[in-house]
Every structure is written in C-alpha cells, then in structure tokens.
Design an enzyme around this catalytic site. Sequence first.
Site, mmCIF file in Angstrom:
data_model
loop_
_atom_site.group_PDB
_atom_site.id
_atom_site.type_symbol
_atom_site.label_atom_id
_atom_site.label_comp_id
_atom_site.label_asym_id
_atom_site.label_seq_id
_atom_site.Cartn_x
_atom_site.Cartn_y
_atom_site.Cartn_z
ATOM 1 N N HIS A 1 9.595 8.722 14.009
ATOM 2 C CA HIS A 1 8.348 7.789 13.492
ATOM 3 C C HIS A 1 7.010 8.701 13.379
ATOM 4 O O HIS A 1 6.180 8.370 14.334
ATOM 5 C CB HIS A 1 8.179 6.749 14.749
ATOM 6 N N GLN A 2 7.151 9.768 12.646
ATOM 7 C CA GLN A 2 6.034 10.471 12.552
ATOM 8 C C GLN A 2 5.276 10.487 11.436
ATOM 9 O O GLN A 2 4.273 11.270 10.978
ATOM 10 C CB GLN A 2 6.163 11.896 12.804
ATOM 11 N N SER B 1 9.882 2.756 6.818
ATOM 12 C CA SER B 1 9.584 1.506 7.206
ATOM 13 C C SER B 1 9.656 0.642 8.750
ATOM 14 O O SER B 1 8.686 1.090 9.533
ATOM 15 C CB SER B 1 9.604 0.265 6.005
ATOM 16 N N ARG B 2 10.627 0.141 8.848
ATOM 17 C CA ARG B 2 11.047 -0.566 10.466
ATOM 18 C C ARG B 2 12.462 -0.372 10.334
ATOM 19 O O ARG B 2 13.333 -0.633 9.424
ATOM 20 C CB ARG B 2 10.607 -2.014 10.337
ATOM 21 N N LYS C 1 0.670 -1.108 -0.100
ATOM 22 C CA LYS C 1 0.148 0.078 0.075
ATOM 23 C C LYS C 1 0.751 1.077 0.160
ATOM 24 O O LYS C 1 0.584 2.202 -0.770
ATOM 25 C CB LYS C 1 -0.977 0.129 1.246
ATOM 26 N N ILE C 2 1.875 1.365 1.018
ATOM 27 C CA ILE C 2 2.676 2.659 1.097
ATOM 28 C C ILE C 2 3.691 2.575 -0.199
ATOM 29 O O ILE C 2 3.728 3.718 -0.771
ATOM 30 C CB ILE C 2 3.469 2.220 2.519
ATOM 31 N N GLU D 1 14.597 2.438 18.137
ATOM 32 C CA GLU D 1 13.916 3.701 18.810
ATOM 33 C C GLU D 1 13.072 3.567 19.980
ATOM 34 O O GLU D 1 12.583 4.507 20.466
ATOM 35 C CB GLU D 1 13.033 4.025 17.387
HETATM 36 P P1 NAD Z 1 1.873 -3.902 3.043
HETATM 37 O O1 NAD Z 1 1.694 -4.902 3.448
HETATM 38 O O2 NAD Z 1 0.708 -3.167 2.074
HETATM 39 O O3 NAD Z 1 3.041 -3.728 1.943
HETATM 40 C C1 NAD Z 1 4.627 -4.437 2.208
HETATM 41 C C2 NAD Z 1 4.838 -4.858 0.900
HETATM 42 O O4 NAD Z 1 6.176 -5.671 1.293
HETATM 43 C C3 NAD Z 1 3.981 -6.139 0.099
HETATM 44 O O5 NAD Z 1 3.763 -5.936 -0.950
HETATM 45 C C4 NAD Z 1 5.106 -7.351 0.431
HETATM 46 O O6 NAD Z 1 4.831 -8.368 -0.568
HETATM 47 C C5 NAD Z 1 6.410 -6.752 0.227
HETATM 48 N N1 NAD Z 1 7.273 -7.745 0.793
HETATM 49 C C6 NAD Z 1 7.415 -8.742 1.744
HETATM 50 N N2 NAD Z 1 8.418 -9.368 1.924
HETATM 51 C C7 NAD Z 1 9.479 -8.637 1.000
HETATM 52 C C8 NAD Z 1 10.662 -8.777 0.691
HETATM 53 N N3 NAD Z 1 11.429 -9.808 1.240
HETATM 54 N N4 NAD Z 1 11.143 -8.120 -0.181
HETATM 55 C C9 NAD Z 1 10.431 -7.090 -0.723
HETATM 56 N N5 NAD Z 1 9.083 -6.802 -0.506
HETATM 57 C C10 NAD Z 1 8.545 -7.628 0.456
HETATM 58 O O7 NAD Z 1 2.306 -2.678 4.064
HETATM 59 P P2 NAD Z 1 2.255 -1.134 4.017
HETATM 60 O O8 NAD Z 1 0.998 -0.731 4.639
HETATM 61 O O9 NAD Z 1 2.463 -0.753 2.473
HETATM 62 O O10 NAD Z 1 3.253 -0.807 4.982
HETATM 63 C C11 NAD Z 1 4.822 -1.150 4.575
HETATM 64 C C12 NAD Z 1 5.495 -0.950 5.865
HETATM 65 O O11 NAD Z 1 5.489 0.559 6.331
HETATM 66 C C13 NAD Z 1 4.811 -1.553 7.115
HETATM 67 O O12 NAD Z 1 5.508 -2.921 7.082
HETATM 68 C C14 NAD Z 1 5.528 -0.785 8.353
HETATM 69 O O13 NAD Z 1 6.698 -1.358 8.723
HETATM 70 C C15 NAD Z 1 5.784 0.465 7.781
HETATM 71 N N6 NAD Z 1 4.898 1.544 8.388
HETATM 72 C C16 NAD Z 1 5.611 2.933 8.789
HETATM 73 C C17 NAD Z 1 4.914 3.780 9.221
HETATM 74 C C18 NAD Z 1 5.598 4.853 9.990
HETATM 75 O O14 NAD Z 1 4.808 5.878 10.630
HETATM 76 N N7 NAD Z 1 6.674 5.259 9.662
HETATM 77 C C19 NAD Z 1 3.446 3.532 9.506
HETATM 78 C C20 NAD Z 1 2.932 2.595 8.720
HETATM 79 C C21 NAD Z 1 3.553 1.512 8.318
#
Ligand code: NAD
Length: 334
Positions: free
Chosen positions: A295-296, A233-234, A154-155, A263
């Site tokens: 983390h904002q 992401s993380r 999604k992101i 963090e």
């Molecule tokens: P999502 O599940 O929609 O997308 C994650 C994508 O990563 C999927 O398409 C999946 O197939 C892919 N993936 C899995 N394993 C992989 C690999 N080994 N190599 C490459 N791609 C791989 O998740 P999202 O909603 O897009 O969120 C992504 C990440 O963003 C979350 O996991 C979270 O850690 C992070 N996040 C951060 C914040 C923030 O405030 N900074 C907020 C929300 C989410």
Amino acid sequence: MRIAVFSTKGYTRRYFEHANERYGHELTFLEPRLVPETTTLAAGFPGVCVFVNDRVDAGVLESLYAGGTRAIALRCAGFNNVDLATADRLKMPVVRVPAYSPHSVAEHTVALMLALNRRVHRAFNRVREGNFELEGLVGFEMRRRTVGVVGTGKIGAAVARIMSGFGCELLAHDVVPSEEVKGLGARYVELDELFAAADIVTLHCPLLPATRHMIDDAAIGRMRTGVMLINTSRGALVDTPAVIAGLKNGRIGSLGLDVYEEEEALFFDNLSDQLLQDDVFARLLTFPNVVITGHQAFLTDEALTTIAETTLMNVAQIERGEACANAVRPSPKT
Ligand code: NAD
C-alpha cells in the site's frame, strides 16, 4: 487544535511538522493504530487524526467522545473505516483528503506493470547474485497491447493517459464514462468484453458492495490466458483464492498488487522478525510472476505534502467553526 495523530510513521511526522509551521496546531504523534484498546491515548485531545487501517467504529467513537475528542481528521480519501452515523449522532465532524495525487497512484500502477512485464524483480535478484542468465525474463512490448481500465475516475484516467502514451489500445469500464478518457481513444465496454480482450486488466474503482470480489473465478475464467492483473485500488475487489487458482492454472500470467484484502494485519509495520500467519498471502509470495507492494502507491513527496496540508487546513476550519468542504457526511441510508 490539540491533535493526537495515530499510526504515525517517520514520514507522517516529517510532512505534518513541516506543514504545521503554517497552522500552529499542537500535534502529538502516536505510533499505535487507533483500535478500542488505544482510544485512551487520545484522552484530552479535541482532534484525532487517523489513516486507512485505523478503526473508527461506533465503540471507538463513543470512547473518544467520552475522552473529550470532538473531531476526526482522516489523512486519506477513503472513509470506509469510520462509522459516520455514530460520528453524526455525536456531532463529531469527520474530514478527509478527497484527492491528494492521482498521478502518484497511477505512476505506481504503471511501475508494477513494467516490473512484471520486464521481470525487473527477478533480474534485480539474479544480477546481485552474479547470475546473468536471461532465460525466463522475456517480456512484451506495451505498444499496441490492450489495456482494460476498470474505473476511470481520477486515478484510472491518469493511468489511461500514461498507457495512451505507450501506444496501448484502451478499453474502459465505468458506471460513469469519462469524456476525457474517451478523448484518449478508449472504448467503453461491458466488463465481459474488457476481460475477454485485455492483455492487462487494471482496477481503479472503489470498494463497494457491487465491486467486492469483482475479480472472482467467473471473471478470471473470461480473461485471456496469460493476462496481467493489477490492483492498486482496494484489496477486496479481488477474491484472492480465485486469483491464486488463476495463477496456478496459468490463466493469470502475472499479478501486481499494492493492496490486499487482509492487509490490516500486515501492512505499514515491520514484521520481518515474526512468522507470517496469513497462509493465503504466503502462497502469493511463492509465485515468481507476482509483485506485491505494501500500500505504497500514494507514497510520494507531492502526495504526502498535500495530505498534510489538507488535513491541517481541514482541522483549522473546524476549529474556527467554518464549513469544511472536505467534511464527510453519512449517506441517507447510513
Ligand atoms: P474516483 O472516485 O475519482 O474514481 C472511481 C471511479 O470508479 C469513478 O469514476 C466511479 O464512477 C467508478 N466506479 C464506481 N463504481 C464502479 C463500478 N461498479 N464499476 C466500475 N467503475 C465504478 O477515485 P480515485 O481517486 O480514482 O480512486 C480510485 C480508488 O483508488 C479508490 O477508491 C481507492 O480505493 C484507491 N486508492 C488507492 C491508493 C493506494 O495508495 N494504493 C491511494 C488512493 C486511492
């Protein structure tokens, strides 16, 4: 339901109180994080609401259960901080907010890119001090630059859409390619090819055993000299000492982080009166080409509204004994 809301900030309270006008739960807002020492604060609360850095391990769950807690409501998407097997054994439902606003995180990701590229953080400080010198502020046009998006869920897809609007060339890597992202003209490639070609590498995959420290010495060694690396992401996707070495030798031209492996000990609190004990984080702060936010990326009006409404709806469904679509179950291996 009576709910103890841990790790409460002012914005948590405002958005939850507003959303709760529709639900009528009895909310008690607690500032401390949920850790073994604070579980007693939840005694007598059937519901406990937690955030990303609250600890919901086996011991904490046992203590909460003994105090009368029967449900855990995560007000975030990730659930890596919860011992799902123990929750399952105790028959405590765990619910979460699977998607609150990918656009919020994507837009913050692009804010980091633009700030680093056009040196907004440095220009801001210079102008405030009456220094209008431009030396050191040279950026580049995003148009026609190659952006490598790692993880196009999604992101990542939202980032790809924005970068496509800038006129960037898109490379992508994911275990499950997205037709939508392909439709933007992105080419799915192996990580090595993405690292070798991208001017900007941006990480959007989840933290899994397979992705932990995916950005290590070897990966950085394959990147273009001067690459911009972004991680919203993380934190543990990145091996921080390797990134520091890459910044020192110039392979990494700029670094934007919204997350950091350690963090938990830093983010979400005002520590400005304390001495920073994390030497790795302190080293990161010394680089002029590093921008870190705490983390904002999720922190928008839209996301906070969705988080509060979804969390309170999840709890209402549990209270009524209904199946909740946002319940998290342990995987068969857990
Ligand atoms: P999502 O599940 O929609 O997308 C994650 C994508 O990563 C999927 O398409 C999946 O197939 C892919 N993936 C899995 N394993 C992989 C690999 N080994 N190599 C490459 N791609 C791989 O998740 P999202 O909603 O897009 O969120 C992504 C990440 O963003 C979350 O996991 C979270 O850690 C992070 N996040 C951060 C914040 C923030 O405030 N900074 C907020 C929300 C989410």
